[in-house]
Enzyme design. Structure first.
Site, PDB file in Angstrom:
ATOM      1  N   CYS A 504      16.891  93.614  48.322  1.00 15.51           N
ATOM      2  CA  CYS A 504      16.626  95.008  47.951  1.00 15.51           C
ATOM      3  C   CYS A 504      15.970  95.726  49.119  1.00 15.51           C
ATOM      4  O   CYS A 504      14.949  95.263  49.645  1.00 15.51           O
ATOM      5  CB  CYS A 504      15.719  95.079  46.727  1.00 15.51           C
ATOM      6  SG  CYS A 504      15.182  96.758  46.337  1.00 15.51           S
ATOM      7  N   CYS A 529      13.746 102.687  43.299  1.00 19.56           N
ATOM      8  CA  CYS A 529      15.182 102.418  43.446  1.00 19.56           C
ATOM      9  C   CYS A 529      15.911 103.573  44.121  1.00 19.56           C
ATOM     10  O   CYS A 529      15.831 104.733  43.683  1.00 19.56           O
ATOM     11  CB  CYS A 529      15.790 102.147  42.072  1.00 19.56           C
ATOM     12  SG  CYS A 529      17.547 101.798  42.094  1.00 19.56           S
ATOM     13  N   CYS A 535      21.385  94.950  44.236  1.00 23.20           N
ATOM     14  CA  CYS A 535      20.895  93.938  43.286  1.00 23.20           C
ATOM     15  C   CYS A 535      21.983  93.538  42.301  1.00 23.20           C
ATOM     16  O   CYS A 535      22.138  92.357  41.968  1.00 23.20           O
ATOM     17  CB  CYS A 535      19.658  94.448  42.562  1.00 23.20           C
ATOM     18  SG  CYS A 535      19.895  95.999  41.664  1.00 23.20           S
TER      19      CYS A 535
END
Length: 560
Positions: A504, A529, A535
């Site tokens: 990530c 995010c 992911c």
């Protein structure tokens, strides 16, 4: 009706075509459909949903674009002020070692690698301009609204899309700002969400669109926008690199694009078929900037923005069936990136246009919209998009199959044979392994010691995410769903050393240990995010499911 029973009566709006996604494919489809309607004197309605706070907010690409599709869609784009301001004037390909670089002679590169006639752009700004053209034509665009769920007729064909509810608290209760989602019904629904979109993922599974196809494979692109000292800036220069800092088993490379106004886009792409769970694409990018051929360019400059996005890399053999009853996949929802050229915008636009033409013809013919737009894949097979992808189909899988050195040599040979018209002598098509299956257990791999960021040229994840202007409304349900909470520790952490904390690029996944350094727990910082979808792709157990958060959340990329 949704895939389950409707629990409330929702408002709905009827359109001829509903398009999910305000990127190059979706906007091109909308414009082409409206052009055809206007030419025929038909009052047909089309709308575009965009989950970003504005069109362009979530668009991230290098980007050097081939204007071939734009030339077809809007031939007078220059007169209309399209933001293609920097034609490519110099093209370089560097092979890097840790402390040196060598330049690959241009004449050795297959002609398709040339960037003559192409432009260095902010793809986000190109999409903003396309949205202006669309709105001027009467196309309805709804920014800040997600396509949360597909709607189906009783016979199973697609009816449209349900937008996401707004104002739902983390515990599922309704806040004072609650607003239920709306049903958008269309004779045809075109999915243009971009890479690994949640609706496309569900449709591919529901209609088995990948039957007989290779799995899609991906890379992750990390990009930064810099303002550099004027004496170091060379507007129009394009540089691509391969080699260091990646090992010989890992696919990837970097790019450096000199835009206008002393701005430089610098980025690094790592193929998500890498095997070492200790690898961190973000940290590879930071290490890349320390190369002696690159660091001097950035020293004395200022980092303006940061972002990350997954990239389709499967190519020709990974394109799924493009249609389903009532709609179609277009652009990166299907995967039309030409990996060796490092370009996909022209193909995304053209596929959107072809799908729009098929939808228009079907509606004019009076079809009900429950059938499949077979004219779209038929047009694709006759188009320059098909040729563009077919001739490079073996480049990416060859590098994965044979390693960086031998694979690159084979890829060059394969592309030259196609360029010389001898591609028929190489009739085979290499396959792919799904990216999530490529990770090896941590016990079989060596940890990678990444240098600490210096705050001058290299930076940490959190300060980088800050520059992406990422924001999500507080107290909303986590949009990163775990199928089984225990798997994150029992398998991912125990076997693979918790790779989600490294793959990530935004610090979303974090393993927290107790005071004794044991009992790990996975903490999901979903507010960080950037919607890159890595992911969902790379999780070795496929335990993470990326779903859309509340509309308008996520990054807000300026000039990216």
């Amino acid at each position: 009706m949704t895939s389950g029973e409707s629990i409330m009566e929702r408002e709905f709006m009827e359109y001829d075509v509903v398009i999910v996604g305000g990127g190059p494919a979706g906007l091109s489809a909308a414009i082409r459909f409206k052009q055809l309607a206007d030419e025929a004197g038909k009052e047909l309605m089309v709308c575009v949903l965009e989950k970003g706070s504005e069109v362009g907010a979530h668009i991230l690409s290098g980007a050097v674009i081939d204007p071939v599709a734009l030339d077809e869609l809007i031939p007078d784009w220059k007169d209309k002020g399209a933001p293609l301001l920097t034609p490519v004037t110099g093209n370089h390909h560097w092979v890097l070692k840790e402390n040196s670089k060598s330049e690959m002679p241009h004449f050795l590169l297959p002609p398709l690698m040339s960037n003559d006639g192409n432009y260095i752009v902010s793809l986000g700004n190109v999409c903003r301009w396309l949205s202006e053209q669309a709105e001027n034509m009467g196309i309805e665009i709804f920014p800040g609204f997600t396509g949360a769920e597909m709607l189906y007729h009783e016979d199973g064909s697609v009816k449209g899309v349900l937008t996401g509810d707004m104002g739902v608290a983390e515990d599922g209760s309704h806040k004072d700002t609650y607003m239920p989602g709306m049903e958008l019904h269309g004779k045809y629904t075109l999915i243009a969400e971009g890479v690994r979109g949640s609706l496309a993922k569900g449709l591919i599974e529901k209609f088995d669109l990948r039957a007989g196809k290779e799995p899609q494979t991906y890379g992750i692109g990390i990009k930064e926008l810099w303002e550099v000292e004027p004496g170091k800036h060379h507007q129009g220069t394009v540089i691509h690199t391969q080699g260091w800092p990646l090992d010989k088993e890992t696919v990837g490379g970097g790019f450096i694009y000199h835009l206008e106004d002393n701005q430089v886009a610098i980025g690094f792409v790592v193929g998500l078929d890498y095997s070492n769970p200790y690898l961190s694409p973000f940290d590879e990018m930071q290490r890349y900037k320390n190369h002696p051929a690159i660091r001097p360019l950035l020293e004395g400059g200022r980092r303006i923005s940061y972002g990350a996005r997954a990239i389709n890399e499967g190519g020709f053999q990974s394109i799924p069936k493009l249609t389903f009853p009532g709609g179609a996949l277009i652009g990166c929802s299907a995967g039309f990136v030409n990996v060796p050229r490092i370009k996909g915008t022209h193909n995304a636009m053209k596929t959107g246009m072809m799908a729009a033409e098929a939808a228009f013809a079907a509606i004019v013919e009076g079809r009900e919209g429950k059938d499949e737009l077979t004219a779209y894949p038929e047009a694709f097979e006759k188009s320059w998009v098909y040729k563009d992808l077919y001739r490079v189909r073996n480049a990416k899988p060859a590098i994965h199959k044979f390693g960086a050195v031998v694979g690159t040599l084979y890829a060059g040979f394969d592309m030259w044979m196609n360029n010389l018209g001898l591609g028929f002598l190489l009739p085979w098509t290499f396959g792919h392994d799904a990216d999530h299956k490529c990770l090896k257990p941590a016990s079989e791999c060596k940890p990678i010691d990444y240098p600490k960021p210096d705050g001058v040229v290299t930076f940490d994840k959190l300060s980088s995410v800050f520059l992406s202007n990422t924001n999500h409304e507080e107290n909303q349900p986590c949009h990163l769903k775990l199928k089984d909470d225990a798997v994150a520790v029992d398998v991912n952490y125990t076997v693979y050393a918790g790779p989600e904390a490294r793959f990530c690029p935004a610090g979303v996944y974090e393993f927290i240990l107790d005071d004794e350094g044991g009992n790990p727990k996975l903490q999901i910082n979903s507010q960080n995010c950037v919607h890159c979808k890595t992911c969902d792709i790379k999780d070795p157990t496929q335990n993470i499911n990326w779903t859309v958060p509340e509309g308008g959340g996520g990054p807000n990329y300026p000039n990216m």
